[in-house]
Design a protein around this motif. Sequence first.
Motif, PDB file in Angstrom:
ATOM      1  N   LEU A 135      -0.131   8.467   8.540  1.00  0.00           N
ATOM      2  CA  LEU A 135      -1.555   8.319   8.847  1.00  0.00           C
ATOM      3  C   LEU A 135      -2.125   6.982   8.396  1.00  0.00           C
ATOM      4  CD1 LEU A 135      -2.921  11.888   8.068  1.00  0.00           C
ATOM      5  CD2 LEU A 135      -2.587  10.816  10.299  1.00  0.00           C
ATOM      6  N   LYS A 136      -1.431   6.293   7.486  1.00  0.00           N
ATOM      7  CA  LYS A 136      -1.915   4.974   7.068  1.00  0.00           C
ATOM      8  C   LYS A 136      -1.952   3.998   8.230  1.00  0.00           C
ATOM      9  CE  LYS A 136      -0.347   4.955   2.476  1.00  0.00           C
ATOM     10  NZ  LYS A 136       0.940   4.669   1.957  1.00  0.00           N
ATOM     11  N   ARG A 137      -1.169   4.262   9.270  1.00  0.00           N
ATOM     12  CA  ARG A 137      -1.166   3.392  10.457  1.00  0.00           C
ATOM     13  C   ARG A 137      -2.565   3.360  11.068  1.00  0.00           C
ATOM     14  NH1 ARG A 137       1.540  -0.717  12.262  1.00  0.00           N
ATOM     15  NH2 ARG A 137       3.388   0.275  11.450  1.00  0.00           N
TER      16      ARG A 137
ATOM     17  N   ALA B 101      -7.524   0.184  11.813  1.00  0.00           N
ATOM     18  CA  ALA B 101      -8.977   0.035  11.657  1.00  0.00           C
ATOM     19  C   ALA B 101      -9.313  -1.219  10.847  1.00  0.00           C
ATOM     20  CB  ALA B 101      -9.567   1.277  10.991  1.00  0.00           C
ATOM     21  N   ILE B 102      -8.564  -1.456   9.798  1.00  0.00           N
ATOM     22  CA  ILE B 102      -8.820  -2.627   8.951  1.00  0.00           C
ATOM     23  C   ILE B 102      -8.554  -3.921   9.720  1.00  0.00           C
ATOM     24  CG2 ILE B 102      -7.975  -3.893   6.918  1.00  0.00           C
ATOM     25  CD1 ILE B 102      -7.577  -1.070   5.611  1.00  0.00           C
TER      26      ILE B 102
ATOM     27  N   VAL C 254       0.820  -1.215   0.000  1.00  0.00           N
ATOM     28  CA  VAL C 254       0.000   0.000   0.000  1.00  0.00           C
ATOM     29  C   VAL C 254       0.858   1.272   0.000  1.00  0.00           C
ATOM     30  CG1 VAL C 254      -2.019  -1.111   1.053  1.00  0.00           C
ATOM     31  CG2 VAL C 254      -0.276  -0.052   2.516  1.00  0.00           C
ATOM     32  N   SER C 255       2.103   1.161  -0.416  1.00  0.00           N
ATOM     33  CA  SER C 255       2.994   2.324  -0.461  1.00  0.00           C
ATOM     34  C   SER C 255       2.421   3.403  -1.380  1.00  0.00           C
ATOM     35  CB  SER C 255       4.378   1.930  -0.994  1.00  0.00           C
ATOM     36  OG  SER C 255       4.942   0.912  -0.220  1.00  0.00           O
ATOM     37  N   GLY C 256       2.213   4.579  -0.846  1.00  0.00           N
ATOM     38  CA  GLY C 256       1.734   5.700  -1.657  1.00  0.00           C
ATOM     39  C   GLY C 256       0.293   5.611  -2.105  1.00  0.00           C
ATOM     40  N   THR C 257      -0.466   4.671  -1.581  1.00  0.00           N
ATOM     41  CA  THR C 257      -1.863   4.506  -1.974  1.00  0.00           C
ATOM     42  C   THR C 257      -2.699   5.671  -1.462  1.00  0.00           C
ATOM     43  OG1 THR C 257      -1.605   2.117  -1.821  1.00  0.00           O
ATOM     44  CG2 THR C 257      -3.855   2.948  -1.851  1.00  0.00           C
TER      45      THR C 257
END
Length: 126
Positions: free
Chosen positions: A94-96, A101-102, A59-62
């Motif tokens: 912020l992807k953390r 959540a996922i 998910v790098s840069g997604t």
Amino acid sequence: MHGDEEKVKRIQVIDYKGKEIIYLDFSDCNVNEVFKIIEIAKKIIRVQPLNSVLTLTNVSGTKYNREVIQAMKEFANDNKPFVRAGAVVGIDGLKRVVYDAITRFSERNLPAFDDNEKAKDWLIRQ
């Protein structure tokens, strides 16, 4: 057709040290691309034997929004019966929060790694 070919390239079955891993490459995708890749990936993962699939998700840069987060939660949750182990790369900033959540929603152990090699090494030991 070219666009669909690109999406298929983003989902590959790779052989790593004699084990098959389904590589889901969401790197640098925009919101619309994420949805298309999820739809194709569902068709591949959900025809596999139960508890047999190893997945590596990049998910790098997604790019993401609320709808993408919900789609990823449902995707991870609905894949649960088919996936023996899954790993993720590209979790930063912020992807953390999205990642947490996922994993909470899907009740899955999806460890995050810094690079593909470490993730693949972990997956084949599962």
